[in-house]
Design an enzyme around this catalytic site. Structure first.
Site, PDB file in Angstrom:
ATOM      1  N   LYS A 148      -7.523   0.576 -10.670  1.00  0.00           N
ATOM      2  CA  LYS A 148      -6.997   1.815  -9.983  1.00  0.00           C
ATOM      3  C   LYS A 148      -5.657   2.463 -10.732  1.00  0.00           C
ATOM      4  O   LYS A 148      -4.638   1.650 -11.028  1.00  0.00           O
ATOM      5  CB  LYS A 148      -6.416   1.440  -8.660  1.00  0.00           C
ATOM      6  CG  LYS A 148      -7.013   2.332  -7.464  1.00  0.00           C
ATOM      7  CD  LYS A 148      -6.404   1.851  -6.109  1.00  0.00           C
ATOM      8  CE  LYS A 148      -6.695   2.760  -5.109  1.00  0.00           C
ATOM      9  NZ  LYS A 148      -6.130   2.265  -3.862  1.00  0.00           N
TER      10      LYS A 148
HETATM   11  C1  E4P Z   1      -7.071   3.604  -0.842  1.00  0.00           C
HETATM   12  O1  E4P Z   1      -7.599   3.244  -1.798  1.00  0.00           O
HETATM   13  C2  E4P Z   1      -5.633   4.101  -0.546  1.00  0.00           C
HETATM   14  O2  E4P Z   1      -4.605   3.609  -1.115  1.00  0.00           O
HETATM   15  C3  E4P Z   1      -5.446   4.209   1.004  1.00  0.00           C
HETATM   16  O3  E4P Z   1      -6.528   4.534   1.692  1.00  0.00           O
HETATM   17  C4  E4P Z   1      -4.171   4.854   1.475  1.00  0.00           C
HETATM   18  O4  E4P Z   1      -4.290   4.887   2.858  1.00  0.00           O
HETATM   19  P1  E4P Z   1      -3.045   5.529   3.602  1.00  0.00           P
HETATM   20  O5  E4P Z   1      -2.863   6.821   3.479  1.00  0.00           O
HETATM   21  O6  E4P Z   1      -3.366   5.201   5.201  1.00  0.00           O
HETATM   22  O7  E4P Z   1      -1.921   4.704   3.433  1.00  0.00           O
END
Ligand code: E4P
Length: 217
Positions: free
Chosen positions: A83
């Site tokens: 990522k």
């Molecule tokens: C996943 O890849 C993301 O980092 C995550 O869904 C972020 O979610 P949030 O906005 O609830 O922290």
């Protein structure tokens, strides 16, 4: 639509995987902090537990740093998706890591133009953050629809991974909007089965069944 689980809690992943609900896992630094686990150790464990892509996030801000972290993470298991953030250096790292044959998830996407750049950089996944857009009174789902249209217009194969999912409505709306994947916190996945009319109907059926005095086994 594929379901990824948005967590670094291995017990939750294992429970949902038994139901066949886990096509992959996403983590981020905040979820790792919440788990209290060692990052490398927990990512290894998740990769062994599930067959699908497991996103592990780099934390360097520069291209070289992202490459070094991405390559290290990529060595942990064959199902790692590295990522990287949607920054200029993140896009450069995406291109290089993709050319090296790794899966890359470009995260923190908040606009259609950002998603277009990620697809051109060869991203395996683009992660538009639906909930965080809704939080500032923008329409997160409109972004999913726009990205779907743009990717279809030009035949981009980057998968749209609807992220920052906050509730059951987000899941069905993302599916209707054509997202390839929804990454959901375990609690959200569990709420998908709930409906008050299911509970009410079941209670009525059981009451009538009891009145018949019969047993199946
Ligand atoms: C996943 O890849 C993301 O980092 C995550 O869904 C972020 O979610 P949030 O906005 O609830 O922290």
């Amino acid at each position: 639509m594929k379901f990824f689980v948005d967590t670094a809690e291995v017990s939750d992943i294992l429970e949902l995987d038994k139901l066949g609900l886990v096509d992959g896992v996403t983590t981020n630094p905040s979820l790792v902090k919440k788990s209290g686990r060692d990052f490398i150790e927990v990512i290894r464990e998740i990769c062994e537990a599930v067959a699908g892509p497991v996103s592990a996030e780099t934390v360097a801000l520069d291209y070289e740093g992202m490459l070094a972290e991405g390559r290290k993470l990529g060595q942990l298991a064959s199902n790692i998706a590295i990522k990287v953030p949607l920054t200029w250096d993140g896009l450069k790292a995406c291109r290089t890591l993709t050319e090296e044959g790794r899966m890359v998830n470009v995260t923190l996407c908040f606009s259609a133009n950002q998603a277009l750049l990620a697809a051109k950089a060869g991203a395996t996944f683009i992660s538009p953050f639906v909930g965080r857009l809704d939080d500032i009174n923008l329409d997160g789902m409109e972004l999913i629809r726009d990205i779907r249209t743009i990717y279809d217009n030009y035949g981009f194969e980057t998968e749209i991974l609807a992220a920052s999912i906050r509730g059951a409505n987000h899941v069905s709306e993302a599916a209707l909007a054509g997202a390839d994947v929804a990454t959901c916190p375990p609690a959200v996945l569990k709420t998908l089965a709930s409906h008050p009319l299911t509970d009410k109907g079941l209670a009525a059926f059981l009451k009538d069944w009891e009145a018949t005095g019969q047993k199946i086994v």
